[in-house]
Design a protein around this motif. Structure first.
Motif, mmCIF file in Angstrom:
data_model
loop_
_atom_site.group_PDB
_atom_site.id
_atom_site.type_symbol
_atom_site.label_atom_id
_atom_site.label_comp_id
_atom_site.label_asym_id
_atom_site.label_seq_id
_atom_site.Cartn_x
_atom_site.Cartn_y
_atom_site.Cartn_z
ATOM 1 N N SER A 136 40.583 22.520 -8.284
ATOM 2 C CA SER A 136 39.303 22.373 -8.874
ATOM 3 C C SER A 136 38.385 23.347 -8.429
ATOM 4 C CB SER A 136 38.942 20.933 -8.163
ATOM 5 O OG SER A 136 39.689 19.933 -8.589
ATOM 6 N N VAL A 137 37.358 23.518 -9.525
ATOM 7 C CA VAL A 137 36.523 24.669 -9.262
ATOM 8 C C VAL A 137 35.029 24.182 -9.445
ATOM 9 C CG1 VAL A 137 35.513 26.682 -10.434
ATOM 10 C CG2 VAL A 137 37.928 26.390 -10.239
ATOM 11 N N ASN A 138 34.147 24.537 -8.349
ATOM 12 C CA ASN A 138 32.716 24.333 -8.358
ATOM 13 C C ASN A 138 32.310 25.644 -9.243
ATOM 14 O OD1 ASN A 138 29.952 24.449 -8.053
ATOM 15 N ND2 ASN A 138 30.061 23.510 -6.009
ATOM 16 N N PRO A 139 31.971 25.331 -10.250
ATOM 17 C CA PRO A 139 31.373 26.661 -11.206
ATOM 18 C C PRO A 139 30.246 27.349 -10.909
ATOM 19 C CG PRO A 139 30.708 24.598 -12.453
ATOM 20 C CD PRO A 139 31.525 24.220 -11.151
ATOM 21 N N VAL B 111 38.679 20.447 -18.695
ATOM 22 C CA VAL B 111 38.790 19.211 -18.428
ATOM 23 C C VAL B 111 37.804 18.493 -17.946
ATOM 24 C CG1 VAL B 111 40.198 17.241 -17.338
ATOM 25 C CG2 VAL B 111 41.470 19.312 -18.201
ATOM 26 N N ILE B 112 36.685 17.687 -18.219
ATOM 27 C CA ILE B 112 35.609 17.164 -17.761
ATOM 28 C C ILE B 112 35.591 15.774 -17.889
ATOM 29 C CG2 ILE B 112 33.109 16.927 -18.007
ATOM 30 C CD1 ILE B 112 32.899 19.754 -18.642
ATOM 31 N N SER B 113 35.267 14.888 -17.009
ATOM 32 C CA SER B 113 35.260 13.350 -17.057
ATOM 33 C C SER B 113 33.860 13.133 -17.502
ATOM 34 C CB SER B 113 35.495 12.659 -15.521
ATOM 35 O OG SER B 113 34.308 13.358 -14.851
ATOM 36 N N LEU C 221 38.884 18.545 -23.295
ATOM 37 C CA LEU C 221 39.693 17.273 -23.194
ATOM 38 C C LEU C 221 38.728 16.669 -22.008
ATOM 39 C CD1 LEU C 221 43.482 16.660 -22.577
ATOM 40 C CD2 LEU C 221 41.580 15.315 -21.182
ATOM 41 N N VAL C 222 38.401 15.255 -22.604
ATOM 42 C CA VAL C 222 37.418 14.288 -21.825
ATOM 43 C C VAL C 222 38.369 13.309 -21.113
ATOM 44 C CG1 VAL C 222 35.458 12.947 -21.928
ATOM 45 C CG2 VAL C 222 35.448 15.185 -23.142
ATOM 46 N N THR C 223 38.325 13.072 -19.847
ATOM 47 C CA THR C 223 38.805 12.001 -19.257
ATOM 48 C C THR C 223 37.898 11.008 -18.964
ATOM 49 O OG1 THR C 223 38.391 13.004 -16.916
ATOM 50 C CG2 THR C 223 40.409 13.585 -18.276
ATOM 51 N N GLY C 224 38.366 9.827 -18.574
ATOM 52 C CA GLY C 224 37.579 8.445 -18.133
ATOM 53 C C GLY C 224 36.856 8.026 -18.938
ATOM 54 N N LEU C 225 37.284 8.191 -20.287
ATOM 55 C CA LEU C 225 36.438 7.314 -21.424
ATOM 56 C C LEU C 225 36.476 5.853 -21.266
ATOM 57 C CD1 LEU C 225 36.561 9.482 -24.408
ATOM 58 C CD2 LEU C 225 34.461 8.371 -23.327
ATOM 59 N N GLY D 272 38.605 22.802 -14.443
ATOM 60 C CA GLY D 272 37.594 21.978 -14.328
ATOM 61 C C GLY D 272 37.071 21.675 -13.091
ATOM 62 N N PRO D 273 36.151 20.815 -12.897
ATOM 63 C CA PRO D 273 35.240 20.561 -11.628
ATOM 64 C C PRO D 273 36.292 19.496 -11.092
ATOM 65 C CG PRO D 273 34.292 19.324 -13.276
ATOM 66 C CD PRO D 273 35.371 20.156 -13.890
ATOM 67 N N PRO D 274 35.920 19.413 -9.524
ATOM 68 C CA PRO D 274 36.648 18.286 -8.936
ATOM 69 C C PRO D 274 36.492 17.070 -9.506
ATOM 70 C CG PRO D 274 35.317 19.573 -7.426
ATOM 71 C CD PRO D 274 34.933 20.134 -8.823
ATOM 72 N N GLY D 275 37.600 16.065 -9.533
ATOM 73 C CA GLY D 275 37.674 14.843 -9.813
ATOM 74 C C GLY D 275 37.733 14.570 -11.353
ATOM 75 N N ALA D 276 37.790 15.772 -12.033
ATOM 76 C CA ALA D 276 37.886 15.728 -13.627
ATOM 77 C C ALA D 276 39.270 14.857 -14.216
ATOM 78 C CB ALA D 276 37.834 16.952 -14.097
ATOM 79 N N GLY D 277 40.282 14.914 -13.201
ATOM 80 C CA GLY D 277 41.411 14.491 -13.876
ATOM 81 C C GLY D 277 42.477 15.347 -14.439
ATOM 82 N N LYS D 278 42.509 16.527 -13.951
ATOM 83 C CA LYS D 278 43.161 17.645 -14.636
ATOM 84 C C LYS D 278 44.722 17.404 -14.309
ATOM 85 C CE LYS D 278 41.437 20.888 -12.081
ATOM 86 N NZ LYS D 278 40.412 19.884 -11.321
ATOM 87 N N THR D 279 44.808 16.920 -13.216
ATOM 88 C CA THR D 279 46.572 16.676 -12.901
ATOM 89 C C THR D 279 47.150 15.663 -13.726
ATOM 90 O OG1 THR D 279 46.313 17.710 -10.796
ATOM 91 C CG2 THR D 279 48.372 16.489 -10.973
#
Length: 197
Positions: A87-90, A113-115, A139-143, A9-16
């Protein structure tokens, strides 16, 4: 057992953190689990994962190349294997190429994984780019910090993935909730009620 899960997912998504939550669930279910990281670039990435591994009593390994990852996955057959990626910038070809090499090396199920809280059209464009990696689930983080779900629904549609789980708490143990139509409807109603005067 089964296929490893490769998180991207992108940077800051909370993958770890999401990976640690999946590992915690496996530990509670008494499943043998190993966490692997391919993120050898980001400052503190390995240390963060090792801290989670220590708290959960889960081994953490580093795969510095796609070949190393392929060998580790083969070595760990029969275990629940979670793979964290850089993290990947797509929208950057060099990021996409690097992720592709790891995706191809590991016979795995992709977990995008996306926030939550992104602008819906940006989330849609980003998820459409990640669709190239054929994520099985989203998987959605930061809800816990977002009151608008447009980006989630846009990303879900554009990614082509199934809606797997949400993270609505920073807690590692019991930090994920599975998503089904009833749960999603309840979440929408909770947010609508929270906005009511």
């Amino acid at each position: 057992g089964g296929r490893p899960i490769l998180l991207f997912g992108p940077p800051g998504a909370g993958k770890t953190s999401a990976m640690a939550k999946l590992a915690a669930r496996a530990v509670l279910d008494a499943m043998p689990v190993t966490m692997i990281t391919t993120d050898t670039i980001r400052a503190g990435a390995l240390q963060q994962l090792e801290a989670y591994g220590k708290r959960l009593n889960v081994p953490v390994r580093t795969a510095a190349s796609p070949d190393a990852l392929a060998a580790m996955v083969k070595d760990l057959a029969g275990q629940f294997v979670l793979i964290d990626t850089t993290s990947v910038n797509p929208f950057l070809s060099q990021d996409v190429t690097k992720l592709r090499s790891y995706v191809d090396a590991a016979d795995s199920d992709g977990l995008l994984v996306i926030s939550a809280g992104r602008e819906p059209l940006e989330a849609q464009d980003m998820a459409a780019e990640f669709r190239k990696f054929a994520p099985a689930r989203l998987l959605v983080t930061g809800l816990d910090m977002s009151r608008r779900l447009g980006s989630i629904l846009s990303a879900l549609h554009a990614s082509g993935a199934a809606f797997a789980e949400i993270s609505a708490t920073p807690e590692i143990v019991d930090g994920l909730r599975p998503v089904n139509p009833v749960m999603l409807a309840r979440l929408l109603l909770e947010i609508a009620n929270a906005r009511a005067p």
